[in-house]
Design a protein around this motif. Structure first.
Motif, PDB file in Angstrom:
ATOM      1  N   PRO A   1     142.073  17.672-117.207  1.00 11.62           N
ATOM      2  CA  PRO A   1     141.686  19.031-117.612  1.00 11.62           C
ATOM      3  C   PRO A   1     140.338  19.465-117.064  1.00 11.62           C
ATOM      4  CG  PRO A   1     142.548  17.788-119.478  1.00 11.62           C
ATOM      5  CD  PRO A   1     142.375  16.811-118.355  1.00 11.62           C
ATOM      6  N   SER A   2     139.421  18.506-116.892  1.00 14.28           N
ATOM      7  CA  SER A   2     138.103  18.868-116.362  1.00 14.28           C
ATOM      8  C   SER A   2     138.206  19.381-114.929  1.00 14.28           C
ATOM      9  CB  SER A   2     137.159  17.670-116.415  1.00 14.28           C
ATOM     10  OG  SER A   2     137.685  16.578-115.670  1.00 14.28           O
TER      11      SER A   2
ATOM     12  N   MET B   1     140.834  20.988-113.699  1.00 12.91           N
ATOM     13  CA  MET B   1     141.374  22.334-113.831  1.00 12.91           C
ATOM     14  C   MET B   1     140.269  23.320-114.198  1.00 12.91           C
ATOM     15  SD  MET B   1     144.418  23.899-113.709  1.00 12.91           S
ATOM     16  CE  MET B   1     145.723  22.813-114.259  1.00 12.91           C
ATOM     17  N   ALA B   2     139.380  22.895-115.105  1.00 15.35           N
ATOM     18  CA  ALA B   2     138.272  23.764-115.513  1.00 15.35           C
ATOM     19  C   ALA B   2     137.339  24.037-114.344  1.00 15.35           C
ATOM     20  CB  ALA B   2     137.503  23.116-116.666  1.00 15.35           C
ATOM     21  N   CYS B   3     137.094  23.019-113.497  1.00 20.11           N
ATOM     22  CA  CYS B   3     136.223  23.212-112.336  1.00 20.11           C
ATOM     23  C   CYS B   3     136.839  24.173-111.333  1.00 20.11           C
ATOM     24  CB  CYS B   3     135.935  21.869-111.669  1.00 20.11           C
ATOM     25  SG  CYS B   3     134.790  20.814-112.578  1.00 20.11           S
TER      26      CYS B   3
ATOM     27  N   PHE C   1     138.966  26.663-111.949  1.00 23.14           N
ATOM     28  CA  PHE C   1     138.828  28.024-112.450  1.00 23.14           C
ATOM     29  C   PHE C   1     137.359  28.439-112.528  1.00 23.14           C
ATOM     30  CE2 PHE C   1     143.147  27.178-114.134  1.00 23.14           C
ATOM     31  CZ  PHE C   1     143.784  28.295-113.601  1.00 23.14           C
ATOM     32  N   GLY C   2     136.480  27.468-112.745  1.00 22.42           N
ATOM     33  CA  GLY C   2     135.059  27.775-112.754  1.00 22.42           C
ATOM     34  C   GLY C   2     134.571  28.260-111.399  1.00 22.42           C
ATOM     35  N   TRP C   3     135.288  27.863-110.355  1.00 23.23           N
ATOM     36  CA  TRP C   3     134.900  28.295-109.011  1.00 23.23           C
ATOM     37  C   TRP C   3     135.088  29.795-108.831  1.00 23.23           C
ATOM     38  CZ3 TRP C   3     132.176  24.473-107.940  1.00 23.23           C
ATOM     39  CH2 TRP C   3     131.608  24.314-106.684  1.00 23.23           C
TER      40      TRP C   3
ATOM     41  N   GLN D   1     134.907  23.244-102.766  1.00 23.14           N
ATOM     42  CA  GLN D   1     136.071  23.231-103.657  1.00 23.14           C
ATOM     43  C   GLN D   1     137.145  22.286-103.126  1.00 23.14           C
ATOM     44  OE1 GLN D   1     138.351  26.860-103.921  1.00 23.14           O
ATOM     45  NE2 GLN D   1     138.932  26.444-106.032  1.00 23.14           N
TER      46      GLN D   1
ATOM     47  N   ARG E   1     136.498  11.785-117.313  1.00 23.89           N
ATOM     48  CA  ARG E   1     136.409  13.223-117.536  1.00 23.89           C
ATOM     49  C   ARG E   1     135.370  13.875-116.637  1.00 23.89           C
ATOM     50  NH1 ARG E   1     136.603  13.904-124.166  1.00 23.89           N
ATOM     51  NH2 ARG E   1     138.753  13.130-124.446  1.00 23.89           N
ATOM     52  N   SER E   2     134.331  13.144-116.307  1.00 27.38           N
ATOM     53  CA  SER E   2     133.252  13.702-115.485  1.00 27.38           C
ATOM     54  C   SER E   2     133.460  13.483-113.986  1.00 27.38           C
ATOM     55  CB  SER E   2     131.910  13.084-115.902  1.00 27.38           C
ATOM     56  OG  SER E   2     131.931  11.670-115.687  1.00 27.38           O
TER      57      SER E   2
END
Length: 204
Positions: free
Chosen positions: A21-22, A24-26, A28-30, A97, A117-118
């Motif tokens: 999930p992290s 995926m968050a990165c 979309f964070g882009w 990315q 996670r990181s």
């Protein structure tokens, strides 16, 4: 076989995204990074338009002295460099990315026990520190590819209006342009992904 291989690759990448999930968050964070770059260039252009000085002119009919605002020359002259720097930043963000997505997905499939996670944030940090030279050079190549594409684009004006469609050289040039640029783009992205796993310098 190729279609099946492509389908399996897409399935594997999607499975890795859903399992991290992290990551995926990165991804979309882009989008926020892209929005921030757009806001920056708009702000710089607006600020450039405000760099002006009062210039006195004489009316040719009445001889009266007039005052008007004119943009300073250095402000106009520096804008091409500003746009070039901004485009490099845009392609650097895109290359970064690709860098962290490839690193995260590759680690998930080849060395799953190291997935944390990181992990995406760790790979982003690598792209911004030890691998910054390679990513920066590849961003320049992406920028050059984009420039060549825009300058050699086949338009209605140079094909239809000037009867270029009837000239076989036009179609040969378009074919060479598409093939060469697609090949260069593919090899460059392959080089970036290869660097993610090996850490070798760009020129090697």
């Amino acid at each position: 076989g190729l279609v099946g291989g492509a389908g399996q690759s897409n399935y594997a990448a999607a499975n890795a995204l859903l399992s991290m999930p992290s990551l995926m968050a990165c991804v979309f964070g882009w989008l926020l990074v892209s929005a921030a770059l757009i806001v920056i260039i708009i702000a710089v252009c607006a600020a450039s338009g405000q760099v002006s000085e009062i210039v006195e002119t004489t009316d040719s009919y009445s001889g009266a002295t007039l005052c008007d605002f004119e943009q300073r020359k250095w402000s106009n002259q520096i804008m091409p460099f500003v746009f070039a720097l901004w485009k490099w930043m845009w392609f650097y963000a895109n290359a970064l990315q690709v860098f962290f997505v490839a690193g995260s997905v590759g680690t998930y499939h080849f060395n799953r026990e190291r997935v944390t996670r990181s992990l995406p944030l760790k790979i982003i940090r690598i792209g911004l520190t030890t691998s910054i030279g390679t990513v920066a050079k590849l961003s320049l190549i992406f920028m050059a590819i984009d420039y060549i594409k825009r300058k050699s684009r086949a338009t209605c004006k140079n094909i239809c209006c000037t009867c270029g469609w009837a000239n076989p050289l036009t179609w040969i040039a378009c074919l060479i342009r598409c093939c060469c640029l697609a090949f260069l783009n593919m090899v460059t992205k392959f080089c970036l992904v290869f660097h993610v796993f090996t850490g070798e310098p760009f020129w090697e």
